[in-house]
Design a protein around this motif. Sequence first.
Motif, short mmCIF file in Angstrom:
data_model
loop_
_atom_site.label_atom_id
_atom_site.label_comp_id
_atom_site.label_asym_id
_atom_site.label_seq_id
_atom_site.Cartn_x
_atom_site.Cartn_y
_atom_site.Cartn_z
N CYS A 1 -16.99 -2.14 -6.09
CA CYS A 1 -17.04 -0.68 -6.64
C CYS A 1 -17.37 -0.54 -8.05
O CYS A 1 -16.88 -1.14 -8.97
CB CYS A 1 -15.64 0.11 -6.32
N CYS B 1 -14.27 1.51 -10.11
CA CYS B 1 -12.96 1.35 -9.80
C CYS B 1 -12.52 -0.54 -9.56
O CYS B 1 -11.61 -0.67 -9.65
CB CYS B 1 -12.18 2.07 -8.97
N TYR C 1 -12.65 -1.76 -6.74
CA TYR C 1 -12.26 -2.21 -5.35
C TYR C 1 -13.30 -3.08 -4.83
O TYR C 1 -14.67 -3.00 -4.86
CB TYR C 1 -12.18 -0.78 -4.57
N CYS D 1 -17.43 3.22 -1.80
CA CYS D 1 -15.85 3.03 -2.07
C CYS D 1 -14.94 3.83 -1.56
O CYS D 1 -15.02 4.97 -1.49
CB CYS D 1 -15.56 2.79 -3.78
N CYS E 1 -12.43 5.33 -4.31
CA CYS E 1 -12.77 6.81 -5.32
C CYS E 1 -14.17 7.11 -4.81
O CYS E 1 -14.96 8.01 -5.73
CB CYS E 1 -12.99 6.09 -6.73
ZN ZN Z 1 -14.05 2.97 -6.36
#
Ligand code: ZN
Length: 208
Positions: free
Chosen positions: A130, A133, A135, A144, A147
């Motif tokens: 991501c 963030c 991820y 993602c 988020c």
């Molecule tokens: Zn994210």
Amino acid sequence: MNLVLLGAPGAGKGTQAQKLVAEFGFAHISTGDLLRSAVAAQTPLGLQVKEIMAQGKLVSDDIVIKLVQERLACDDAKKGFILDGFPRTIDQAVALDELLSSLSITLDAALYVNVATEAIITRLSSRRTCKSCGYTAGADTTVCPSCASEMIQRPDDTPAAIQIRLDAYHKQTAPLVSFYEDACKLKEVDGDADPDVVYAEVKRQLSL
Ligand code: ZN
Ligand code: ADP
């Protein structure tokens, strides 16, 4: 609980950290994520490390030690933390010991996620991360789940950079396994299994 995660790039440290954070609310301190945010925000630090990171080389000890020092001083670290991607050299591990003892914080364990090197190259080259963030998921995840930002291929998840990262891991980071074993902090899990199976073993090893 205050933890250090050890393991090769692509061993699944980030995935296990995400699970521990979701269940127990520990602060996730990933030096890779901190550095990538600095690169994205084009801060002086970001501009300084961008090229080094894209090549798959390690950023200097001084820079990451300072980052971790600042991050550990934040309030949320008091509820327990997971250090992911740090320490990566013996000098960083020694600096961490000094930092923690100056803050009267005890490290509970160093959790080593052990995977076979063959699995790593495939995992990393098909990995998506991501943009916002950090991820991580496989190539089929384009948005993602955490988020809703775009999932991209990291500039260092290319074959040439992966090779350099693995070399750096074997030369500079793998010795930390013995370092934490000597300190009686080492716990080990087999990272080749499915993430949920690994997670069950992680909790067992940490008595969570
Ligand atoms: Zn994210
Ligand atoms: P991975 O474990 O998947 O290789 P990370 O996200 O932990 O990736 O780190 C990405 C890059 O950030 C590293 O290749 C390195 O350039 C830099 N980096 C992160 N943590 C450290 C560290 N502790 N020391 C030096 N460089 C670091």
